[in-house]
Design an enzyme around this catalytic site. Structure first.
Site, mmCIF file in Angstrom:
data_model
loop_
_atom_site.group_PDB
_atom_site.id
_atom_site.type_symbol
_atom_site.label_atom_id
_atom_site.label_comp_id
_atom_site.label_asym_id
_atom_site.label_seq_id
_atom_site.Cartn_x
_atom_site.Cartn_y
_atom_site.Cartn_z
ATOM 1 N N HIS A 195 0.861 -1.187 0.000
ATOM 2 C CA HIS A 195 0.000 0.000 0.000
ATOM 3 C C HIS A 195 0.897 1.237 0.000
ATOM 4 O O HIS A 195 1.453 1.609 1.033
ATOM 5 C CB HIS A 195 -0.923 -0.013 1.223
ATOM 6 C CG HIS A 195 -1.897 -1.151 1.223
ATOM 7 N ND1 HIS A 195 -3.064 -1.117 0.490
ATOM 8 C CD2 HIS A 195 -1.862 -2.363 1.818
ATOM 9 C CE1 HIS A 195 -3.722 -2.271 0.661
ATOM 10 N NE2 HIS A 195 -3.016 -3.041 1.450
ATOM 11 N N ASP A 208 -8.700 -5.146 -3.045
ATOM 12 C CA ASP A 208 -8.096 -5.336 -1.720
ATOM 13 C C ASP A 208 -8.518 -4.256 -0.727
ATOM 14 O O ASP A 208 -8.582 -3.078 -1.049
ATOM 15 C CB ASP A 208 -6.568 -5.364 -1.799
ATOM 16 C CG ASP A 208 -5.972 -5.676 -0.438
ATOM 17 O OD1 ASP A 208 -6.392 -6.669 0.169
ATOM 18 O OD2 ASP A 208 -5.125 -4.907 0.028
ATOM 19 N N HIS A 266 -3.029 -12.591 1.499
ATOM 20 C CA HIS A 266 -2.828 -12.724 2.956
ATOM 21 C C HIS A 266 -3.618 -13.871 3.598
ATOM 22 O O HIS A 266 -4.453 -13.652 4.468
ATOM 23 C CB HIS A 266 -3.097 -11.397 3.675
ATOM 24 C CG HIS A 266 -4.288 -10.598 3.208
ATOM 25 N ND1 HIS A 266 -5.554 -11.132 3.090
ATOM 26 C CD2 HIS A 266 -4.393 -9.301 2.824
ATOM 27 C CE1 HIS A 266 -6.382 -10.189 2.676
ATOM 28 N NE2 HIS A 266 -5.699 -9.079 2.500
ATOM 29 N N ASP A 270 1.749 -6.937 2.631
ATOM 30 C CA ASP A 270 0.574 -6.141 3.010
ATOM 31 C C ASP A 270 1.020 -4.919 3.819
ATOM 32 O O ASP A 270 0.404 -4.559 4.819
ATOM 33 C CB ASP A 270 -0.454 -6.985 3.770
ATOM 34 C CG ASP A 270 -1.821 -6.313 3.830
ATOM 35 O OD1 ASP A 270 -1.989 -5.215 3.249
ATOM 36 O OD2 ASP A 270 -2.729 -6.888 4.463
HETATM 37 ZN ZN LIG Z 1 -6.373 -7.179 2.030
#
Ligand SMILES: [Zn+2]
Length: 425
Positions: free
Chosen positions: A62, A152, A232, A305
């Protein structure tokens, strides 16, 4: 012309590990073997005891750009990634605006190029506005370079919509990556459903929230033939589902995060928001299944993540804190320490498989003459002492801990982007 020689490391080639020198010039590996003395123009790096392999690839980052640059941006995330041994990251599309059109994909990739420390690829949304109601312009995203499609942060919950996306992506050759958490089963929950949550009196999320989504989605893989990737993965029964799908020959892959490999719901006991993420940390048995799955290859890849949040957002009571932790800088050490992979499986999980899943052409190649010089030198016997971060955010459960293993050098496109002393610019 500047040249670099990585001397005497354990070099990860397609034929397996060999003790050799790796010579780099003009962004390319020009020789693997016994290098001569280089002369003045060559930088020589002693890699005795180090694993020298393809640069790590994170298919779940991210960047927080555009829209949330106070948490992280492409430049800060790139520095963090380089320090962690990464030469490529795939940006998740839950930005503001969300990445559901080609021009935002191009913006994201171009920002990565401007910074120049890692190759930035971009995922794209499955649904328009990431709203889960109608499909995004998948062909427009594909034309801009997207290969991994995901909403996501949210699951694609509508099975009919998902089926249409999978039909279309099967034709294109794309990958449907699912944040597999059933919204109904997860509603109101803050941590894993089990004795720890009961003891804390906290609303919780059963493992079934993940497993029911993956079971349904695998049925749709049978129907559509679409490449499907579990993001994940957190629960032991889901690992079983992925194993069975692979035995059946279905195009199903999975990733696991360093935090799910390192911690369990027992670590949530103190209700520190640094241990709050989605999916939540699960039981010790789940963690053991994730470790075994990564060792065996049922779980293909490690993905971080990496999800930065500012202190004012995260330093609040557990129930009010946002989900997510950072981890790009320490992922390799955490995996080495907590899982203990041999060098081949280690570089497979950190580089080769993730690059293949996300179809990043210049990344994840076993080292070979003529291959792009995206190289990470990792010391499996080194120590990573987690005290500070290059990220704009500090939300991580790793602070104050030490992990066995350390990233010593990162080279991206022939340029050194990290040495143990710090990130180079
Ligand atoms: Zn996610």
């Amino acid at each position: 012309m500047s040249r670099t020689t990585f001397r005497n490391g354990t070099v990860l080639t397609a034929a397996g590990p060999v003790t050799a020198d790796v010579e780099v010039a003009a962004g390319t590996i020009v020789a693997i073997g016994k290098a001569g003395s280089g002369g003045d123009e060559v930088r020589e790096i002693d890699c005795g005891g180090l694993w020298v392999g393809p640069g790590f690839v994170d298919i779940h980052t991210h960047l927080r750009e555009p829209g949330h640059e106070y948490k992280e941006d492409t430049e800060s995330a790139s520095r963090v990634a380089a320090a962690g041994g990464y030469t490529s990251v795939v940006a998740m599309p839950n930005t503001d605006p969300v990445i559901d059109s080609g021009h935002l994909v191009r913006y994201t990739i171009e920002r990565g190029r401007e910074v120049g420390l890692v190759e930035v690829a971009s995922a794209g949304c499955v649904t328009a506005g990431r709203a889960g109601e109608k499909l995004a312009h998948l062909d427009d995203l594909w034309a801009a370079g997207v290969r991994l499609f995901t909403d996501d942060g949210d699951v694609v919950a509508d099975a009919g919509l998902l089926r249409r996306a999978m039909d279309y992506l099967a034709q294109l050759g794309g990958v449907l990556a699912q944040h597999a958490i059933d919204p109904g089963l997860a509603r109101g929950g803050h941590m894993h459903e089990g004795p720890v949550a009961s003891g804390l009196g906290m609303y919780a999320i059963p493992s079934a929230a993940e497993t029911v989504v993956v079971a349904r989605d695998i049925e749709l893989v049978r129907l559509t033939g679409c490449n499907y990737h579990v993001q994940h993965i957190s629960a032991a029964p889901t690992v079983e589902l992925v194993a069975a799908a692979k035995r059946e020959g279905l195009p199903v892959t999975a990733e696991v995060t360093p935090h799910h490999l390192a911690f369990t719901d027992g670590d949530v006991q103190a209700t520190d928001p640094a241990f709050k993420m989605m999916p939540p940390l699960r039981s010790a048995a789940d963690r053991a299944a994730l470790v075994a799955g990564l060792q065996s290859g049922v779980i293909d890849a490690v993905a971080t993540d990496h999800a930065p949040h500012a202190d004012h957002e995260k330093d609040v009571p557990f129930e009010h804190a946002p989900n997510g932790v950072i981890g790009l800088e320490w992922a390799a050490a955490v995996v080495n320490d907590r899982v203990g992979l041999d060098p081949v499986r280690f570089f497979e999980a950190m580089s080769v498989k993730p690059a293949a899943i996300a179809r990043i052409a210049n990344q994840g190649h076993w080292l070979a003459t003529g291959a792009p010089a995206n190289i990470t030198a990792f010391d499996p016997k080194g120590v990573t002492d987690v005290r500070q971060s290059r990220s704009k955010s500090r939300n991580a459960p790793y602070f104050g801990r030490r992990y066995a293993g350390a990233v010593k050098y990162t080279m991206y496109a022939g340029a050194m982007t990290h040495e143990e002393s710090g990130v180079l610019v």
